[in-house]
Scaffold this motif. Sequence first.
Motif, PDB file in Angstrom:
ATOM      1  N   ILE A  46       7.679  17.526 -21.435  1.00 18.41           N
ATOM      2  CA  ILE A  46       6.756  18.339 -20.636  1.00 18.41           C
ATOM      3  C   ILE A  46       5.422  18.441 -21.343  1.00 18.41           C
ATOM      4  CG2 ILE A  46       8.497  19.603 -19.339  1.00 18.41           C
ATOM      5  CD1 ILE A  46       8.115  21.890 -21.206  1.00 18.41           C
ATOM      6  N   ILE A  58      11.538  19.552 -25.549  1.00 21.82           N
ATOM      7  CA  ILE A  58      10.812  20.383 -24.580  1.00 21.82           C
ATOM      8  C   ILE A  58       9.795  21.244 -25.309  1.00 21.82           C
ATOM      9  CG2 ILE A  58      11.020  22.237 -22.894  1.00 21.82           C
ATOM     10  CD1 ILE A  58      13.821  21.307 -22.277  1.00 21.82           C
ATOM     11  N   LEU A  59      10.298  21.966 -26.319  1.00 19.43           N
ATOM     12  CA  LEU A  59       9.427  22.918 -27.010  1.00 19.43           C
ATOM     13  C   LEU A  59       8.365  22.196 -27.829  1.00 19.43           C
ATOM     14  CD1 LEU A  59      12.170  25.477 -28.033  1.00 19.43           C
ATOM     15  CD2 LEU A  59      10.415  25.768 -26.297  1.00 19.43           C
ATOM     16  N   VAL A  60       8.744  21.097 -28.505  1.00 18.99           N
ATOM     17  CA  VAL A  60       7.764  20.389 -29.338  1.00 18.99           C
ATOM     18  C   VAL A  60       6.660  19.797 -28.471  1.00 18.99           C
ATOM     19  CG1 VAL A  60       7.407  18.452 -30.892  1.00 18.99           C
ATOM     20  CG2 VAL A  60       9.409  19.899 -31.177  1.00 18.99           C
ATOM     21  N   LEU A  94       5.700  20.661 -25.566  1.00 22.23           N
ATOM     22  CA  LEU A  94       4.889  21.719 -24.964  1.00 22.23           C
ATOM     23  C   LEU A  94       3.890  22.291 -25.976  1.00 22.23           C
ATOM     24  CD1 LEU A  94       4.582  24.978 -24.243  1.00 22.23           C
ATOM     25  CD2 LEU A  94       4.433  23.341 -22.394  1.00 22.23           C
ATOM     26  N   MET A  95       4.364  22.569 -27.194  1.00 23.13           N
ATOM     27  CA  MET A  95       3.471  23.111 -28.234  1.00 23.13           C
ATOM     28  C   MET A  95       2.301  22.160 -28.478  1.00 23.13           C
ATOM     29  SD  MET A  95       4.366  25.994 -29.423  1.00 23.13           S
ATOM     30  CE  MET A  95       5.384  26.846 -28.259  1.00 23.13           C
ATOM     31  N   LEU A  96       2.600  20.847 -28.432  1.00 25.05           N
ATOM     32  CA  LEU A  96       1.554  19.871 -28.720  1.00 25.05           C
ATOM     33  C   LEU A  96       0.474  19.835 -27.636  1.00 25.05           C
ATOM     34  CD1 LEU A  96       3.696  16.995 -30.245  1.00 25.05           C
ATOM     35  CD2 LEU A  96       2.017  18.409 -31.420  1.00 25.05           C
ATOM     36  N   TYR A 149      -1.052  22.446 -26.521  1.00 18.97           N
ATOM     37  CA  TYR A 149      -2.088  23.349 -27.034  1.00 18.97           C
ATOM     38  C   TYR A 149      -2.832  22.712 -28.202  1.00 18.97           C
ATOM     39  CZ  TYR A 149       0.247  26.878 -24.206  1.00 18.97           C
ATOM     40  OH  TYR A 149       0.781  27.571 -23.159  1.00 18.97           O
ATOM     41  N   VAL A 150      -2.091  22.010 -29.053  1.00 12.13           N
ATOM     42  CA  VAL A 150      -2.717  21.398 -30.228  1.00 12.13           C
ATOM     43  C   VAL A 150      -3.704  20.311 -29.797  1.00 12.13           C
ATOM     44  CG1 VAL A 150      -2.281  20.162 -32.370  1.00 12.13           C
ATOM     45  CG2 VAL A 150      -0.700  21.933 -31.637  1.00 12.13           C
ATOM     46  N   LEU A 153      -6.882  21.769 -28.547  1.00 14.32           N
ATOM     47  CA  LEU A 153      -7.706  22.294 -29.636  1.00 14.32           C
ATOM     48  C   LEU A 153      -8.381  21.155 -30.404  1.00 14.32           C
ATOM     49  CD1 LEU A 153      -5.329  25.167 -30.728  1.00 14.32           C
ATOM     50  CD2 LEU A 153      -7.671  25.463 -29.932  1.00 14.32           C
ATOM     51  N   CYS A 154      -7.696  20.013 -30.555  1.00 14.05           N
ATOM     52  CA  CYS A 154      -8.314  18.840 -31.194  1.00 14.05           C
ATOM     53  C   CYS A 154      -9.555  18.424 -30.418  1.00 14.05           C
ATOM     54  CB  CYS A 154      -7.352  17.646 -31.200  1.00 14.05           C
ATOM     55  SG  CYS A 154      -6.018  17.773 -32.364  1.00 14.05           S
ATOM     56  N   TRP A 205       6.558  30.397 -24.687  1.00 12.17           N
ATOM     57  CA  TRP A 205       7.233  29.222 -25.248  1.00 12.17           C
ATOM     58  C   TRP A 205       7.599  29.474 -26.701  1.00 12.17           C
ATOM     59  CZ3 TRP A 205       8.955  25.792 -21.955  1.00 12.17           C
ATOM     60  CH2 TRP A 205       8.308  25.673 -20.711  1.00 12.17           C
ATOM     61  N   GLN A 235     -10.779  25.966 -34.469  1.00  9.42           N
ATOM     62  CA  GLN A 235      -9.724  25.311 -33.683  1.00  9.42           C
ATOM     63  C   GLN A 235      -8.512  24.979 -34.547  1.00  9.42           C
ATOM     64  OE1 GLN A 235     -12.908  24.285 -33.619  1.00  9.42           O
ATOM     65  NE2 GLN A 235     -13.603  24.179 -31.493  1.00  9.42           N
ATOM     66  N   MET A 263      -4.580  26.368 -34.138  1.00  7.62           N
ATOM     67  CA  MET A 263      -3.409  25.503 -33.990  1.00  7.62           C
ATOM     68  C   MET A 263      -2.209  26.045 -34.759  1.00  7.62           C
ATOM     69  SD  MET A 263      -4.846  21.700 -34.599  1.00  7.62           S
ATOM     70  CE  MET A 263      -6.280  21.095 -33.724  1.00  7.62           C
ATOM     71  N   TYR A 288       1.168  27.167 -33.189  1.00  8.29           N
ATOM     72  CA  TYR A 288       1.902  26.098 -32.505  1.00  8.29           C
ATOM     73  C   TYR A 288       2.518  25.142 -33.526  1.00  8.29           C
ATOM     74  CZ  TYR A 288      -1.176  28.041 -28.993  1.00  8.29           C
ATOM     75  OH  TYR A 288      -1.839  28.914 -28.199  1.00  8.29           O
ATOM     76  N   ILE A 324       6.588  24.324 -34.332  1.00  8.03           N
ATOM     77  CA  ILE A 324       7.217  23.005 -34.464  1.00  8.03           C
ATOM     78  C   ILE A 324       7.916  22.906 -35.815  1.00  8.03           C
ATOM     79  CG2 ILE A 324       6.761  20.525 -34.614  1.00  8.03           C
ATOM     80  CD1 ILE A 324       4.470  20.953 -32.642  1.00  8.03           C
ATOM     81  N   LEU A 372      11.117  24.871 -35.959  1.00  4.02           N
ATOM     82  CA  LEU A 372      12.129  24.234 -35.114  1.00  4.02           C
ATOM     83  C   LEU A 372      12.755  23.048 -35.827  1.00  4.02           C
ATOM     84  CD1 LEU A 372      10.641  24.204 -31.508  1.00  4.02           C
ATOM     85  CD2 LEU A 372      12.720  25.327 -32.288  1.00  4.02           C
TER      86      LEU A 372
END
Lengths: 367, 306
Positions: free
Chosen positions: A88, A147-149, A151-153, A155-156, A159-160, B223, B266, B270, B273, B277, B280
């Motif tokens: 996702i 899913i979680l990884v 999704l988190m990326l 946002y990252v 921001l990049c 999330w 920025q 990060m 998030y 990861i 996890l």
Amino acid sequence: MRIRIEPRAQPSRLMGWLSPLLAVVLTLVTGFLFSAFLGMNPVDAFHAFFVAPVDDLYGLGELGVKAAPLALIAVGLAIGFRSNVWNIGAEGQLTFGALVGGGVALWAYEMEGAWILPAMILAGALGGMAWASIPAFLRTRFNTNEILVSLMLNYVALLCLSYLVHGPWRDPEGFNFPESRLFSESAMLPVILEDTRLHAGALLALVAVGLGWVFVKKSFIGYQMQVAGLADTAARYAGFNRKRMIWMGLLIGGAAAGIAGLCEVAGPIGQLLPSVSPGYGYAAIIVAFVGRLHPVGILLASLLMSLLYLGGESAQMELGLPSAVTGVFQGVLLFYLLAADLFINFRIRGATPQGLRSPSKPAEASS
Amino acid sequence: MDTFTAIVLATLGAGTPLVFAALGELITEKSGVLNLGVEGMMLVGAVCGFAVAADSGSIWLGVLTAVAAGAAMALVFAVLTLTFQANQVASGLALTIFGIGLSAFIGLGYTSVALDGMDPVRIPVLSDIPVVGPLLFGLDPLMYLSFALFGAVTWFLYRSKAGLLLRGIGEAPDSAHAIGYPVIRIRYLAVLFGGAMAGLGGAYLALVYTPLWVEEMTAGRGWIALALVVFSTWRPGRVMLGAYLFGGVTILQFHVQGLGIDLPSQLLSMLPYLATIFVLVLISRDINTIRLNAPASIGQAFHPSN
């Protein structure tokens, strides 16, 4: 009479086709009620939402402009979804593809040559794949939930991009706005339909749909992934390589989303901005499901979803409705689809005592 | 107030929305249901709570509305997955997409409204004790509520018969059904509780922490709450620990620049998030950690006739 939900012996193929149509119809009915509830004339609202945006050539071109990235991403995602690889993170892969491909465009600024555009598309695909390879690696190596990884990326990645357009890649003549230079002519996708904004990215999307069909129907790995999605135990027993499927699912999805992102910045946008997508990466998830994870279905669903986007914009201008209404109806559409899918595997019937089909059953108290 | 106290207070504040949302999701998942719609439920809770608080002038009415709104969102998910047997992953995603759209729609008129927020409790004398005073006796009421709910959830799961039943249904729904327990009804309740808690987390964010309404203001906290449940290996105590850890990471970005370290903002944004990861990966590295601790039936549809 009591209503009972009971499993079918075989999944219904008919309902597999009917349930997306049922979901669309129910979404339209909901839209009618919703607009009436807000005190509008439902017919006017319907016209503003679904007819006005596409009643001329330009509008039809816009339909393609928005359907192209949705179809492209959804075809890629569907390949993963078929084998229960839940990527996702398409929004992030799209953003990173746009960033890498756009980076090539900025690097080739004021250069000319037929090689620039193919190089950008390749860079976009690689960017998306690189971003998708993170969840793939973490999933296969460390068993981390993709899913979680992924999704988190999202946002990252955003921001990049934000960092680059606020900093190193900011247009030197741009009055400090957070945006890059405008891409030069040879870094822009050509328009393929005069007087519209429809660009060559739509052709790429069509090619992707074709390739997706070949992958799903004709390739061995596509078959293995289908088996793994339907019956994981059987796939493992057959010795199918699960890790390879996870890599394939994520990388294909990432490449497709990366190309879609590149096509956005090299097409309608023409430069890098802090945000390059109105949520295509999320909407494509809905497109993939409404299209039954089938390339042709996805093509149709992407046109519908594109119309929802255009309708939202049009409703904003003509009815003063916020464009957020698009997101509401995207969600509603998926809700109805998921609910309607019940009838693929189950059927509803009035319960008869002890399961006997007596024609004259005693009147039962409804409960 | 000295810097240390301020930092601890800010950490608690940033962690509290996660505490609510993750404790709620913990109960949902313990019953065997995976609801990925936490982000959507938090947003709808936040906007409904904010709107009602702004219109009525009562923060508490706003909080109650947020709880109801979160539960209402969860009800949609419950009907889809428990009655209509829909795929839980897809339904949860749909709930989040729907929640983002719906909250933006409801919140249109409220984006520039300012609220007063919630005053800390301030127990006289006790809250004047240096350092520990403000931290133990000067927090806002919802924070105390989060501690109480933590205690209640822990007691419920490990000390009550109903909690044992809930865990049993998460592990072996077929057995529970065979004994005669109403699996679907109990899962409904667990999902609704998760939604109410997510709504409460949203309310804390919009009514106490900021207090503002901004589109998509949860910024992935729903999330992160989901990730916390995995990180905690489905244990309430570790949910709390994880939530405050993330609270700390969140406020780190505001303090690093204050210390004169020149990093792009920025990059600092990060951190939560990337940290998610990272933890996890740490917790899932050993496949048995997840396999032994996750409710056995998580994510699988249950139909009494199967």
